[in-house]
Design a protein around this motif. Structure first.
Motif, short mmCIF file in Angstrom:
data_model
loop_
_atom_site.label_atom_id
_atom_site.label_comp_id
_atom_site.label_asym_id
_atom_site.label_seq_id
_atom_site.Cartn_x
_atom_site.Cartn_y
_atom_site.Cartn_z
N LYS A 56 -54.21 8.34 14.99
CA LYS A 56 -54.13 9.71 14.45
C LYS A 56 -54.72 10.70 15.44
CE LYS A 56 -53.74 9.33 9.56
NZ LYS A 56 -54.43 9.68 8.33
N THR B 249 -65.57 12.78 2.87
CA THR B 249 -64.42 13.70 2.94
C THR B 249 -64.85 15.12 3.36
OG1 THR B 249 -64.65 14.14 0.59
CG2 THR B 249 -63.03 12.46 1.24
N CYS C 238 -62.14 17.05 19.60
CA CYS C 238 -62.29 17.03 18.14
C CYS C 238 -62.54 18.45 17.63
CB CYS C 238 -63.50 16.20 17.72
SG CYS C 238 -63.40 14.46 18.15
N ARG D 271 -65.34 6.91 1.08
CA ARG D 271 -65.17 7.52 2.39
C ARG D 271 -65.67 8.97 2.35
NH1 ARG D 271 -62.46 6.28 6.96
NH2 ARG D 271 -62.80 8.12 8.21
N PRO E 189 -60.50 13.12 15.09
CA PRO E 189 -61.04 13.43 13.76
C PRO E 189 -61.73 14.79 13.71
CG PRO E 189 -62.42 11.82 14.90
CD PRO E 189 -61.20 12.00 15.75
N ARG E 190 -61.61 15.43 12.55
CA ARG E 190 -62.36 16.68 12.30
C ARG E 190 -63.79 16.27 11.93
NH1 ARG E 190 -62.11 21.92 10.90
NH2 ARG E 190 -59.93 22.00 11.48
N SER F 96 -64.48 5.79 11.64
CA SER F 96 -64.61 7.18 12.00
C SER F 96 -63.29 7.80 12.41
CB SER F 96 -65.65 7.31 13.10
OG SER F 96 -66.88 6.87 12.57
N PRO G 196 -59.47 7.32 12.41
CA PRO G 196 -58.34 6.49 11.99
C PRO G 196 -57.41 6.26 13.18
CG PRO G 196 -58.72 8.31 10.44
CD PRO G 196 -59.59 8.56 11.63
N ASP H 184 -63.19 14.59 8.48
CA ASP H 184 -62.90 13.14 8.52
C ASP H 184 -64.18 12.34 8.76
OD1 ASP H 184 -60.05 13.63 8.44
OD2 ASP H 184 -60.26 14.32 10.52
N VAL H 185 -65.09 12.97 9.50
CA VAL H 185 -66.36 12.31 9.85
C VAL H 185 -67.50 13.28 9.61
CG1 VAL H 185 -67.72 11.31 11.74
CG2 VAL H 185 -65.24 10.93 11.66
N GLY I 256 -66.98 6.75 7.50
CA GLY I 256 -66.90 8.09 8.06
C GLY I 256 -68.20 8.87 7.99
#
Ligand code: FAD
Ligand code: GLY
Length: 401
Positions: free
Chosen positions: A23, A212, A49, A210, A26-27, A18, A20, A224-225, A350
């Motif tokens: 980084k 997207t 987030c 994954r 995540p969005r 979920s 990375p 991202d998730v 994700g």
């Protein structure tokens, strides 16, 4: 986050896909604006987030509006569902802190009531069944207390004269689920989440195994998730190449009556043979619920309403004086084993599931929020949620072919 919301031990998720590592946050795209999707929007936006929640209609209008708001881990414990009990009880203990935090974040009250629940018997036959249930609950170590008819009546004086006995579940509280949904929306917006109403999601986009993003109409929204929290409609979102989830609607009819809020005829949640009754602070007396395998059939039936009213009236005869406020139908999101589906998709990195909460989605709200947020933010899954992954329904489609 309050201390009591971080009490579970956790294991790394099978797909720590979920967030990375190293980084930015995540969005996240959330599909579904019932209590589950809204609570995740709140929690994840609050953690930093970027969150977009997509709701096919208006938020809080699905099962989250239809529910009775009982937090009944003990009274609703059923033989064959012992595995679910630990999760239900974990969530029950989280509710007071969750409600407090939500009220603080939103500025709204959610009416968590702590009188507890009484299950009653009216006939000798009911009494034999209740003794059996009580023995089962005691065997599981649940906090329940046998009450004689006189002890029940002392707590609830308006019950029918032919009361035979009862069981008190002092930790089975209730909350106004409609107020919870409204408060969650405010808290999510205040935390910075974006809520897109009247925006049905048709599919989850993937690339290289994954997630997207998601697709609404002709529009693609990158993420991202992706969290699938579409309740009874979860199977209607195309999640290919992941296997469709075994979630179906389980229809429930309900109604509510108007009590005098200054002189309510019931104060505990009451389980009577054939119906339950839930008194609200605002004077509503909620009576539920049928359990019907009829797909998304929205009909209120004479038979369903008659059964609920007759059974409720047998327990609490004075309700015949009350006026009817509302009658409605809702759809419980039932999975193949009636337990929720929580955690990462075993097939698509994700993609995260938070659905299938069946009869207990309000009860399971705090634990679901914590488990899924911890997974997305930290790549872990709390031990208490490990039995509820999608992988329990069999090998992924690709492996089975
Ligand atoms: P929902 O509240 O149904 O929300 C799902 C949302 O997803 C909906 O708003 C829907 O419009 C949206 N959606 C669907 N498809 C899409 C799409 N393609 N794109 C975008 N959005 C989409 N639980 C308890 O704990 N205690 C109780 O006392 C209780 N009583 C109940 C009584 C009845 C009659 C019913 C029906 C349920 C009851 N439940 C109870 C169960 C509880 O209501 C549910 O488990 C819980 O509300 C599920 O929440 P949810 O957010 O997953 O689903
Ligand atoms: N948990 C009560 C119901 O689903 O009817």
């Amino acid at each position: 986050m309050s201390e009591s919301l971080s009490q579970f031990t956790s294991a790394p998720s099978s797909q720590a896909g979920s967030a990375p590592a190293g980084k930015a946050k995540p969005r996240v795209a959330i599909v579904g604006g019932g209590v589950i999707g809204l609570a995740l929007a709140w929690r994840l936006a609050d953690a930093g987030c970027p969150v977009d929640l997509f709701e096919a209609g208006e938020t809080g209008e699905g099962a989250s509006r239809a529910a009775a708001g009982m937090l009944a881990a003990c009274a609703e414990a059923e033989p064959g569902e012992e595995g679910l009990l630990a999760l239900n009880r974990a969530s029950q203990t989280l509710w007071p802190a969750f409600a407090e935090e939500l009220e603080r974040a939103s500025g709204e009250v959610v009416d968590l009531r702590t009188e507890g629940t009484i299950t009653i018997a009216l006939t000798a036959d009911d009494l034999a069944k209740l003794r059996h249930l009580y023995a089962f609950q005691q065997g599981l170590g649940l906090p329940v207390q046998w009450l004689t008819a006189a002890e029940v009546r002392r707590r609830e004086p308006y019950l029918a004269p032919r009361l035979a006995g009862g069981v008190l579940s002092p930790e089975d509280h209730q909350v106004d689920n409609r107020k919870v949904a409204a408060a969650l929306k405010i808290a999510a917006l205040k935390a910075g989440a974006t809520i897109h109403q009247n925006t049905p999601v048709s599919r989850v986009e993937t690339a290289g195994g994954r997630a997207t993003g998601i697709v609404t109409g002709e529009t693609r929204h990158a993420a991202d998730v992706v969290v699938l929290a579409a309740g009874a409609w979860s199977r209607g979102v195309d999640i290919t190449p992941a296997t469709p989830l075994p979630v179906r609607p389980i229809k429930g009819q309900m109604l509510s009556l108007r009590m005098d809020p200054a002189a309510p005829i019931l104060s505990h949640v009451l389980w009577a043979p054939g119906s339950y009754l839930v008194p609200r602070h605002d004077g509503r007396l909620i009576i539920g619920a049928t359990t019907e395998e009829k797909g998304f059939d929205t009909d209120l039936t004479a038979g369903g309403q008659l059964a609920l009213l007759t059974n409720a009236w047998r327990a609490l005869p004075t309700l015949e004086e009350l006026s009817i406020v509302e009658q409605w139908v809702g759809f419980r999101p039932g999975s193949r084993d009636d337990a929720p589906i929580l955690g990462p998709s075993p097939e698509v990195n994700g993609l995260v599931y938070a659905t299938g909460h069946h009869r207990n989605g309000i009860l399971l709200l705090p634990v679901t929020t914590q488990v899924i947020a911890d997974h997305i933010l930290g790549g872990t899954i709390a031990d208490v949620a490990l039995p509820f992954g999608a992988e329990r329904f069999g090998p992924p489609r690709a492996a089975a072919e």
